[in-house]
Design an enzyme around this catalytic site. Structure first.
Site, short mmCIF file in Angstrom:
data_model
loop_
_atom_site.label_atom_id
_atom_site.label_comp_id
_atom_site.label_asym_id
_atom_site.label_seq_id
_atom_site.Cartn_x
_atom_site.Cartn_y
_atom_site.Cartn_z
CD GLU A 1 -3.30 0.45 2.05
OE1 GLU A 1 -4.45 0.21 1.71
OE2 GLU A 1 -2.95 0.55 3.24
CG HIS B 1 7.63 -28.96 2.37
ND1 HIS B 1 8.19 -30.18 2.04
CD2 HIS B 1 8.30 -28.51 3.45
CE1 HIS B 1 9.14 -30.46 2.92
NE2 HIS B 1 9.23 -29.47 3.78
CE LYS C 1 -11.17 2.82 2.56
NZ LYS C 1 -10.64 3.66 3.61
O1 PA5 Z 1 -3.07 1.73 6.04
C1 PA5 Z 1 -4.10 2.33 5.78
O2 PA5 Z 1 -4.16 3.56 5.83
C2 PA5 Z 1 -5.36 1.58 5.43
O3 PA5 Z 1 -5.10 0.22 5.26
C3 PA5 Z 1 -6.40 1.76 6.54
O4 PA5 Z 1 -5.87 1.32 7.75
C4 PA5 Z 1 -7.69 0.99 6.22
O5 PA5 Z 1 -8.21 1.39 4.98
C5 PA5 Z 1 -8.73 1.24 7.31
O6 PA5 Z 1 -8.96 2.62 7.44
P1 PA5 Z 1 -9.56 3.22 8.77
O7 PA5 Z 1 -8.60 3.02 9.87
O8 PA5 Z 1 -9.77 4.67 8.44
O9 PA5 Z 1 -10.86 2.50 9.03
#
Ligand code: PA5
Length: 411
Positions: free
Chosen positions: A266, A287, A400
């Site tokens: 990410e 394995h 989203k």
């Molecule tokens: O690392 C990130 O920013 C994302 O993976 C968020 O943690 C994830 O989308 C969840 O978002 P939130 O904490 O606003 O619910």
């Protein structure tokens, strides 16, 4: 102390001027007020918040963790690696699979549960869904809204978002995710610290471990090997080596690989750049995926993590008259792990694969804390080198948006 060693014939060539420039840019990033994760180890206020909330809720027998992505993977990693699961039953509601939800909820007694809702934004659909379902289930157990404060703890942005507002309206105890820390960099905030306390994990030692890495990056000698590692990864990336395998030789670090996968993917997968993270763990994946790592396309960097000392062990002594049994009889289980790890390492090198051999002395809070901050710092360094912003996630946001539009048009 965590250490790392590049095992590869590939060498980088960076001018000392470029090197100095990189160090300066990197240090400016870590020290910028917009970036908070690097200074978390000294933020004892967040630890205090977590401890105070724990004191108020420590009589609970069930811990329900609601959150997704960076709001769930960190605590999941801590609990799997270090948690004592004998006193408190943990349920992670980190997906929206109705069957899994039913299974998880059927294993908890809501009347004796603390429900920890973690969301930086407070608007994530999966998290809101799980919270709504839990509230409905509470209603069925005659828990009324004015009693929610005895069950819920929220963890969110210190000022913004729906959770913060609800917390005020319902008088719910709320812990902070500082505004300058994003989900995947938040494990050392109350996101991970509060559940740790219920699992018998010492959060102080986790932070101390993270602090060790912080100090090391200020030590020019040690920092040099860190920056060289970053430059080496960047160089390989530019030559098409664009996948990374994270393979601890430890079952208990399996969720660390999952956490690292999110952090790396990410943060770095942007603008057509990035290194695809592949989670694995030894010896099990010898394995499974190892054939591909060993003889498939040579486009991978393999991070192999050694835990030097296990805290338990077993003798494999036996008197069975069969070759396989006789071979193992003189050894302990940890020695078999060592043989398999060393064998794989040697074979990978023979096959001219690119390996980073990392070591921690024990799987304990301090060393996991080191591994966490090291991984975060390395991610940011690679982000700088690839010229991508490691702290945003526009691709996730786009998904989203479409999902919300679908919900609106179908309601
Ligand atoms: O690392 C990130 O920013 C994302 O993976 C968020 O943690 C994830 O989308 C969840 O978002 P939130 O904490 O606003 O619910």
């Amino acid at each position: 102390m965590l250490n790392w060693n590049v095992r590869s014939a590939h060498k980088t060539n960076t001018s000392s001027e470029d090197y100095r420039r990189l160090v300066t840019i990197y240090q400016e990033t870590l020290n910028s007020p917009e970036i908070g994760f690097f200074r978390l180890p000294e933020n004892r206020e967040l630890l205090k918040q977590s401890k105070d909330a724990y004191e108020a809720m420590k009589h609970k027998k069930y811990f329900i963790h609601i959150g997704i992505g960076g709001s769930a993977l960190g605590p999941d990693m801590l609990l799997k690696a270090l948690g004592d699961h004998s006193a408190v039953h943990f349920a992670f509601l980190n997906n929206i699979d109705p069957d899994d939800m039913k299974r998880s909820l059927s294993q908890v007694n809501l009347k004796e549960a603390v429900v920890y809702v973690v969301s930086k934004s407070g608007t994530t659909a999966e998290t809101v869904a799980a919270m709504a379902i839990v509230m409905n289930e509470m209603e069925k157990c005659s828990i009324t809204k004015d009693q929610f404060k005895d069950y819920f703890v929220f963890c969110t942005d210190p000022e913004k978002g729906d959770l913060r507002k609800l917390a005020k309206d319902w008088n719910i105890r709320t812990l902070d995710i500082p505004a300058n820390i994003g989900g995947r960099f938040s494990v050392l905030t109350p996101v991970g610290l509060f559940p740790s306390l219920f699992a018998g994990i010492d959060p102080h030692d986790l932070l101390t471990g993270a602090q060790d890495i912080q100090k090391h990056l200020y030590d020019p000698k040690i920092a040099e090997s860190f920056f060289e590692l970053g430059l080496w990864i960047k160089d390989l990336h530019d030559q098409g080596v664009n996948q990374t395998v994270m393979m601890p030789y430890s079952s208990l670090l399996q969720e660390y690989s999952a956490w690292f996968t999110q952090l790396w993917a990410e943060s770095l997968g942007k603008n057509g750049k990035g290194l695809t993270p592949i989670p694995a763990y030894g010896a099990t994946d010898q394995h499974s995926q190892m054939q591909l790592f060993m003889e498939g396309p040579s486009n991978k960097i393999i991070f192999l993590i050694e835990v030097e000392n296990f805290q338990s062990d077993y003798s494999m002594r036996n008197t069975v008259d069969a070759e396989g049994f006789k071979l193992l009889a003189p050894f302990k289980l940890s020695e078999l792990m060592k043989a398999e790890r060393e064998g794989t390492l040697a074979a990978l090198q023979e096959n001219k694969r690119h390996v980073v051999h990392m070591k921690i002395p024990y799987l304990k809070e301090q060393y996991l804390g080191q591994l966490i901050l090291f991984s975060e710092c390395l991610t940011v360094l690679i982000g700088k080198l690839l010229e991508v912003d490691p702290f945003n996630q526009p691709g996730v946001e786009a998904g989203k948006k479409y999902a919300n539009a679908w919900l609106k048009s179908h309601s």
